[in-house]
Design a protein around this motif. Structure first.
Motif, mmCIF file in Angstrom:
data_model
loop_
_atom_site.group_PDB
_atom_site.id
_atom_site.type_symbol
_atom_site.label_atom_id
_atom_site.label_comp_id
_atom_site.label_asym_id
_atom_site.label_seq_id
_atom_site.Cartn_x
_atom_site.Cartn_y
_atom_site.Cartn_z
ATOM 1 N N ALA A 180 17.639 86.263 95.868
ATOM 2 C CA ALA A 180 17.160 86.102 94.485
ATOM 3 C C ALA A 180 15.639 86.207 94.437
ATOM 4 O O ALA A 180 14.940 85.624 95.264
ATOM 5 N N LEU A 221 16.650 91.607 92.085
ATOM 6 C CA LEU A 221 17.751 90.643 91.975
ATOM 7 C C LEU A 221 17.234 89.342 91.389
ATOM 8 O O LEU A 221 16.290 88.753 91.902
ATOM 9 N N SER A 247 19.728 86.803 90.283
ATOM 10 C CA SER A 247 20.672 85.803 90.794
ATOM 11 C C SER A 247 21.947 86.489 91.285
ATOM 12 O O SER A 247 22.246 87.616 90.897
ATOM 13 N N THR A 273 20.382 91.329 87.460
ATOM 14 C CA THR A 273 19.207 92.063 87.915
ATOM 15 C C THR A 273 18.217 92.259 86.781
ATOM 16 O O THR A 273 18.592 92.330 85.615
#
Length: 158
Positions: A13, A113, A115, A128
């Protein structure tokens, strides 16, 4: 970029996933999009009028045309992890169209990213941040937070 796994993405992340190649926006693409959607505003499809009357000096791509390119460009980058049985568009959390894309311009996608969450059903929700850059422009064409539901296959490293 190296090929990603489900296990890798859980700890990534905030990290960039990659950048696509440049894609030229052609008048043919704009015309086909207009035909498919019925959005035939003159600023998109009437080249002569757009050259004379548009504040952009010529025809521009539909915002939704550039948005619709996200999936293909993300796939080019390789953001779907190895062993994915299905990658399904789950929607968008935020979209902003920041600058028009003139016909003839080139665009490319930068993806990061935000999550990657495992859901109770064993699927994964990937969020994203996507920036569609216009070659040589100060502002990007768009910013979009997109969601994909990923279904791992039997060979996936989770």
């Amino acid at each position: 970029m190296t090929e990603l796994t489900f296990a890798d993405l859980g700890a990534m992340a905030g990290q960039p996933l990659g950048t696509s190649s440049w894609r030229e926006i052609t008048q043919g693409m704009v015309n086909e999009f207009a035909n498919c959607t019925g959005d035939d505003q003159w600023i998109h499809v009437d080249v002569e009028r757009a050259r004379l009357e548009s504040p952009f000096g010529g025809p521009v791509a539909h915002g939704y045309l550039t948005l619709s390119m996200l999936s293909a460009l993300a796939m080019e980058i390789g953001i779907v992890p190895q062993g994915t049985a299905a990658a399904l568009n789950y929607g968008l959390d935020k979209v902003r169209f920041l600058a028009p894309v003139p016909v003839g311009a080139k665009v490319r996608l930068h993806s990061k990213l935000l999550s990657f969450e495992r859901k109770e059903n064993g699927h994964y929700l990937m969020k994203t941040e996507n920036t569609m850059e216009i070659e040589g422009a100060d502002k990007p064409a768009l910013l979009a937070e997109s969601l994909a539901m990923l279904v791992p296959g039997p060979q996936a490293k989770t």
